[in-house]
Design a protein around this motif. Structure first.
Motif, PDB file in Angstrom:
ATOM      1  N   HIS A   1       0.818  -1.166  -0.203  1.00  0.00           N
ATOM      2  CA  HIS A   1      -0.218   0.042  -0.026  1.00  0.00           C
ATOM      3  C   HIS A   1       1.052   1.225  -0.007  1.00  0.00           C
ATOM      4  O   HIS A   1       1.664   1.228   1.093  1.00  0.00           O
ATOM      5  CB  HIS A   1      -1.038   0.025   1.369  1.00  0.00           C
ATOM      6  CG  HIS A   1      -1.754   1.421   1.461  1.00  0.00           C
ATOM      7  ND1 HIS A   1      -2.827   1.477   0.747  1.00  0.00           N
ATOM      8  CD2 HIS A   1      -1.306   2.393   2.260  1.00  0.00           C
ATOM      9  CE1 HIS A   1      -3.376   2.562   0.860  1.00  0.00           C
ATOM     10  NE2 HIS A   1      -2.412   3.051   1.903  1.00  0.00           N
TER      11      HIS A   1
ATOM     12  N   ASP B   1       0.901   5.316   0.336  1.00  0.00           N
ATOM     13  CA  ASP B   1      -0.066   6.385   0.744  1.00  0.00           C
ATOM     14  C   ASP B   1       0.761   7.930   0.620  1.00  0.00           C
ATOM     15  O   ASP B   1       1.733   8.001   1.055  1.00  0.00           O
ATOM     16  CB  ASP B   1      -0.218   5.916   2.448  1.00  0.00           C
ATOM     17  CG  ASP B   1      -1.182   7.120   3.039  1.00  0.00           C
ATOM     18  OD1 ASP B   1      -1.008   8.256   2.432  1.00  0.00           O
ATOM     19  OD2 ASP B   1      -1.853   6.733   3.907  1.00  0.00           O
ATOM     20  N   THR B   2       0.045   8.656  -0.227  1.00  0.00           N
ATOM     21  CA  THR B   2       0.733   9.796  -0.812  1.00  0.00           C
ATOM     22  C   THR B   2       0.741  11.035   0.473  1.00  0.00           C
ATOM     23  O   THR B   2       1.437  11.489   0.513  1.00  0.00           O
ATOM     24  CB  THR B   2      -0.145  10.489  -1.897  1.00  0.00           C
ATOM     25  OG1 THR B   2      -0.240   9.726  -3.066  1.00  0.00           O
ATOM     26  CG2 THR B   2       0.382  11.912  -2.248  1.00  0.00           C
TER      27      THR B   2
ATOM     28  N   THR C   1       1.198  10.302   3.621  1.00  0.00           N
ATOM     29  CA  THR C   1       2.058   9.884   4.697  1.00  0.00           C
ATOM     30  C   THR C   1       3.482   9.706   4.024  1.00  0.00           C
ATOM     31  O   THR C   1       4.462   9.616   4.523  1.00  0.00           O
ATOM     32  CB  THR C   1       1.673   8.616   5.502  1.00  0.00           C
ATOM     33  OG1 THR C   1       1.641   7.548   4.973  1.00  0.00           O
ATOM     34  CG2 THR C   1       0.438   8.965   6.258  1.00  0.00           C
TER      35      THR C   1
ATOM     36  N   ASP D   1       3.892   0.568   2.714  1.00  0.00           N
ATOM     37  CA  ASP D   1       3.792  -0.058   3.635  1.00  0.00           C
ATOM     38  C   ASP D   1       3.503  -1.717   2.996  1.00  0.00           C
ATOM     39  O   ASP D   1       3.020  -1.901   1.907  1.00  0.00           O
ATOM     40  CB  ASP D   1       2.541   0.085   4.560  1.00  0.00           C
ATOM     41  CG  ASP D   1       2.686   1.419   5.128  1.00  0.00           C
ATOM     42  OD1 ASP D   1       3.808   1.876   5.489  1.00  0.00           O
ATOM     43  OD2 ASP D   1       1.812   2.015   5.561  1.00  0.00           O
TER      44      ASP D   1
ATOM     45  N   SER E   1       6.017  -0.499   7.992  1.00  0.00           N
ATOM     46  CA  SER E   1       6.538   0.360   6.764  1.00  0.00           C
ATOM     47  C   SER E   1       7.852  -0.037   6.093  1.00  0.00           C
ATOM     48  O   SER E   1       8.829  -0.437   6.586  1.00  0.00           O
ATOM     49  CB  SER E   1       6.941   1.785   7.406  1.00  0.00           C
ATOM     50  OG  SER E   1       7.535   2.731   6.701  1.00  0.00           O
TER      51      SER E   1
END
Length: 70
Positions: free
Chosen positions: A12, A14-15, A17, A21, A36
């Motif tokens: 995954h 995530d832009t 954060t 991950d 992470s």
């Protein structure tokens, strides 16, 4: 969720954060063990990812020609 899982789990990006991950994926599609793999510096916006036949993760960065392999 189940159809998004691959043999090694789910990735995954995530832009918000700036993180990539990994999660474990059970046969029933349940996700667990989020961790992470990569934190990008400010300004390096992830735009998508793919996993190649060897299981390497390729991350595209917005506005850049650069990709990262983990």
């Amino acid at each position: 969720q189940r159809q998004m899982c691959i043999e090694t789990g789910l990735y995954h990006v995530d832009t918000g954060t700036l993180s990539l991950d990994a999660l474990d994926c059970a046969p029933d599609g349940t996700l667990s063990n989020r961790r992470s793999l990569l934190r990008l510096p400010a300004g390096q916006l992830p735009a998508g990812l793919t996993v190649d036949a060897e299981g390497r993760v390729w991350l595209a960065l917005w506005g850049r020609v650069l990709v990262c392999c983990a």
